[in-house]
Motif scaffolding. Structure first.
Motif, PDB file in Angstrom:
ATOM      1  N   MET A 142     -15.962  51.778  38.489  1.00 32.35           N
ATOM      2  CA  MET A 142     -15.737  52.336  39.831  1.00 32.35           C
ATOM      3  C   MET A 142     -16.032  53.835  39.878  1.00 32.35           C
ATOM      4  SD  MET A 142     -11.617  51.721  40.234  1.00 32.35           S
ATOM      5  CE  MET A 142     -10.411  52.334  39.047  1.00 32.35           C
ATOM      6  N   SER A 143     -17.180  54.204  39.305  1.00 33.55           N
ATOM      7  CA  SER A 143     -17.554  55.603  39.185  1.00 33.55           C
ATOM      8  C   SER A 143     -18.889  55.860  39.878  1.00 33.55           C
ATOM      9  CB  SER A 143     -17.590  55.991  37.704  1.00 33.55           C
ATOM     10  OG  SER A 143     -17.686  57.379  37.539  1.00 33.55           O
ATOM     11  N   SER A 144     -19.537  56.961  39.520  1.00 36.71           N
ATOM     12  CA  SER A 144     -20.760  57.384  40.207  1.00 36.71           C
ATOM     13  C   SER A 144     -21.607  58.244  39.292  1.00 36.71           C
ATOM     14  CB  SER A 144     -20.382  58.177  41.472  1.00 36.71           C
ATOM     15  OG  SER A 144     -21.534  58.686  42.118  1.00 36.71           O
ATOM     16  N   SER A 145     -22.886  58.319  39.630  1.00 35.71           N
ATOM     17  CA  SER A 145     -23.798  59.226  38.932  1.00 35.71           C
ATOM     18  C   SER A 145     -23.675  60.654  39.451  1.00 35.71           C
ATOM     19  CB  SER A 145     -25.245  58.753  39.122  1.00 35.71           C
ATOM     20  OG  SER A 145     -25.632  58.904  40.493  1.00 35.71           O
ATOM     21  N   GLY A 146     -23.087  60.802  40.633  1.00 30.45           N
ATOM     22  CA  GLY A 146     -22.998  62.122  41.259  1.00 30.45           C
ATOM     23  C   GLY A 146     -24.268  62.553  41.961  1.00 30.45           C
ATOM     24  N   ALA A 147     -25.210  61.634  42.148  1.00 32.36           N
ATOM     25  CA  ALA A 147     -26.474  61.989  42.793  1.00 32.36           C
ATOM     26  C   ALA A 147     -26.257  62.370  44.253  1.00 32.36           C
ATOM     27  CB  ALA A 147     -27.450  60.823  42.702  1.00 32.36           C
ATOM     28  N   ARG A 148     -27.048  63.317  44.725  1.00 30.46           N
ATOM     29  CA  ARG A 148     -26.989  63.711  46.132  1.00 30.46           C
ATOM     30  C   ARG A 148     -27.440  62.547  47.014  1.00 30.46           C
ATOM     31  NH1 ARG A 148     -26.424  68.890  47.623  1.00 30.46           N
ATOM     32  NH2 ARG A 148     -27.628  68.538  49.531  1.00 30.46           N
ATOM     33  N   GLY A 149     -26.826  62.446  48.184  1.00 30.12           N
ATOM     34  CA  GLY A 149     -27.225  61.427  49.138  1.00 30.12           C
ATOM     35  C   GLY A 149     -26.480  60.115  49.031  1.00 30.12           C
ATOM     36  N   LEU A 150     -25.644  59.938  48.018  1.00 35.76           N
ATOM     37  CA  LEU A 150     -24.881  58.704  47.917  1.00 35.76           C
ATOM     38  C   LEU A 150     -23.765  58.692  48.964  1.00 35.76           C
ATOM     39  CD1 LEU A 150     -24.557  58.367  44.039  1.00 35.76           C
ATOM     40  CD2 LEU A 150     -25.908  56.909  45.567  1.00 35.76           C
ATOM     41  N   PRO A 151     -23.372  57.510  49.428  1.00 41.04           N
ATOM     42  CA  PRO A 151     -22.311  57.447  50.438  1.00 41.04           C
ATOM     43  C   PRO A 151     -20.971  57.900  49.876  1.00 41.04           C
ATOM     44  CG  PRO A 151     -22.868  55.251  49.648  1.00 41.04           C
ATOM     45  CD  PRO A 151     -23.892  56.173  49.077  1.00 41.04           C
ATOM     46  N   GLY A 152     -20.132  58.413  50.776  1.00 42.94           N
ATOM     47  CA  GLY A 152     -18.820  58.893  50.383  1.00 42.94           C
ATOM     48  C   GLY A 152     -17.714  57.973  50.867  1.00 42.94           C
ATOM     49  N   PRO A 153     -16.478  58.427  50.801  1.00 42.13           N
ATOM     50  CA  PRO A 153     -15.338  57.599  51.200  1.00 42.13           C
ATOM     51  C   PRO A 153     -15.398  57.219  52.672  1.00 42.13           C
ATOM     52  CG  PRO A 153     -14.622  59.544  49.968  1.00 42.13           C
ATOM     53  CD  PRO A 153     -16.069  59.744  50.281  1.00 42.13           C
ATOM     54  N   GLN A 154     -14.802  56.066  52.986  1.00 41.48           N
ATOM     55  CA  GLN A 154     -14.671  55.665  54.370  1.00 41.48           C
ATOM     56  C   GLN A 154     -13.770  56.652  55.113  1.00 41.48           C
ATOM     57  OE1 GLN A 154     -13.268  51.627  54.538  1.00 41.48           O
ATOM     58  NE2 GLN A 154     -15.034  50.804  53.431  1.00 41.48           N
ATOM     59  N   ALA A 155     -13.968  56.756  56.417  1.00 43.37           N
ATOM     60  CA  ALA A 155     -13.242  57.735  57.225  1.00 43.37           C
ATOM     61  C   ALA A 155     -11.733  57.559  57.122  1.00 43.37           C
ATOM     62  CB  ALA A 155     -13.686  57.644  58.679  1.00 43.37           C
ATOM     63  N   ARG A 156     -11.272  56.309  57.117  1.00 45.00           N
ATOM     64  CA  ARG A 156      -9.825  56.083  57.067  1.00 45.00           C
ATOM     65  C   ARG A 156      -9.244  56.536  55.733  1.00 45.00           C
ATOM     66  NH1 ARG A 156      -8.493  51.512  54.155  1.00 45.00           N
ATOM     67  NH2 ARG A 156     -10.273  50.201  53.507  1.00 45.00           N
ATOM     68  N   VAL A 157     -10.028  56.417  54.667  1.00 40.00           N
ATOM     69  CA  VAL A 157      -9.572  56.870  53.356  1.00 40.00           C
ATOM     70  C   VAL A 157      -9.536  58.389  53.307  1.00 40.00           C
ATOM     71  CG1 VAL A 157     -10.127  56.912  50.895  1.00 40.00           C
ATOM     72  CG2 VAL A 157     -10.356  54.785  52.197  1.00 40.00           C
ATOM     73  N   LEU A 158     -10.582  59.027  53.850  1.00 38.01           N
ATOM     74  CA  LEU A 158     -10.600  60.489  53.895  1.00 38.01           C
ATOM     75  C   LEU A 158      -9.399  61.039  54.652  1.00 38.01           C
ATOM     76  CD1 LEU A 158     -14.281  61.649  54.484  1.00 38.01           C
ATOM     77  CD2 LEU A 158     -12.761  62.267  52.586  1.00 38.01           C
ATOM     78  N   GLN A 159      -9.032  60.371  55.731  1.00 39.67           N
ATOM     79  CA  GLN A 159      -7.907  60.834  56.536  1.00 39.67           C
ATOM     80  C   GLN A 159      -6.626  60.826  55.710  1.00 39.67           C
ATOM     81  OE1 GLN A 159      -7.097  58.403  59.968  1.00 39.67           O
ATOM     82  NE2 GLN A 159      -5.915  59.990  60.981  1.00 39.67           N
TER      83      GLN A 159
END
Length: 297
Positions: A142-159
């Motif tokens: 459940m990780s990431s490469s950190g590349a630019r342009g990848l999607p981020g958290p859903q709005a409800r999670v960010l809130q």
């Protein structure tokens, strides 16, 4: 137990036979303590003959807190990241990778399988890039490469992430984390709220509430902008596991990681979010145990 590494003190749990030929280092994610690794996962790895090493990263739990470094302005740094400007962080993911190697050194472990979850997967990637001879296999969960342009958290999670407890009392902190973990949890494997509440309460009572440390760790993640390109040079056997329903680090991030690492195997788990409930552990263990045999004597 406590071990010293890189001038810091780290809390470590060392399970299984110390002389096991196949040690596994578990690296946990942002703001999470070593106890976030499910005991059922640890027990299964030990039963398979592995020595299992867990530790609290710097700035969390019972390891050294670095409050003298100050608290980064995450809003400002995130704006700089979006504009392609350098992000300032009190320390780097490479420092956390060096911490992990320091823990292994303190325990006399020359090389290990490295399994990382979320930010821990990013640290594990950095370990494999820095010293591939010391990483028998890499598992990025459940990780990431950190590349630019990848999607981020859903709005409800960010809130929920941007909110804060109304005060630092135990009930307020508990309520905040229940909301957060329910927001990022696995819809296919929901954890009963009483179980979730008790797990969070145990964590808060063990390691305290330390948002400043989490902010410094998050700044380190944001500042690590060169890892994605470097992953193409990685030659360590790699397993990438990601939840198809992850609302915090979307599955596209895991897919991108697997594409960048030559020969990496991608396992997508339906119904898995950004946590490790028992149902996910049961889905995770077969491919993980198979993967660990690749680098074992």
């Amino acid at each position: 137990m406590k071990v010293a590494a890189n001038g810091l003190s780290f809390e470590v749990e060392d399970s299984g036979p110390a002389g096991a030929a196949s040690p596994v280092l578990l690296v946990m994610g942002l703001g999470m303590q070593l106890t976030a690794w499910p005991q059922s996962l640890v027990d299964a790895l030990v039963a398979a003959g592995h020595r299992v090493i867990r530790f609290d990263n710097r700035d969390i739990g019972l390891s050294t807190w670095l409050d003298h470094l100050g608290v980064p302005n995450l809003l400002w740094e995130s704006m700089k990241l979006r504009l392609g400007l350098p992000v300032r962080a009190p320390y780097a993911l490479t420092d956390l990778a060096a911490d992990a190697f320091g823990v292994l050194d303190a325990l006399g472990v020359a090389s290990a399988h490295v399994v990382g979850a979320s930010m821990g997967g990013m640290i594990a990637q950095r370990m494999a890039l820095a010293a591939p001879q010391r990483v028998r296999t890499l598992a990025s969960i459940m990780s990431s490469s950190g590349a630019r342009g990848l999607p981020g958290p859903q709005a409800r999670v960010l809130q929920v992430m941007m909110s804060r407890p109304k005060d630092r009392s135990e009930p307020a902190v508990l309520a905040h984390y229940v909301r957060l973990f329910q927001a990022i949890g696995s819809p296919g494997y929901p954890e009963p709220e009483p179980v979730l509440r008790q797990r969070i309460l145990d964590s808060v009572r063990r390691g305290g509430y330390h948002p400043a440390g989490s902010a410094r760790q998050l700044a380190a993640v944001a500042a690590d902008t060169t890892r994605a390109q470097a992953l193409r040079e990685l030659r360590v056997p790699t397993l990438v596991v990601h939840g198809a329903a992850d609302p915090l680090v979307p599955v596209a991030c895991g897919e991108d990681t697997a594409r960048r690492i030559p020969g990496a195997r991608l396992v997508t788990v339906p119904g898995m979010g950004h946590d490790l409930p028992q149902g996910v552990v049961e889905r995770l263990l077969p491919p993980l145990l198979e993967h660990l045999r690749l680098g074992s004597p």
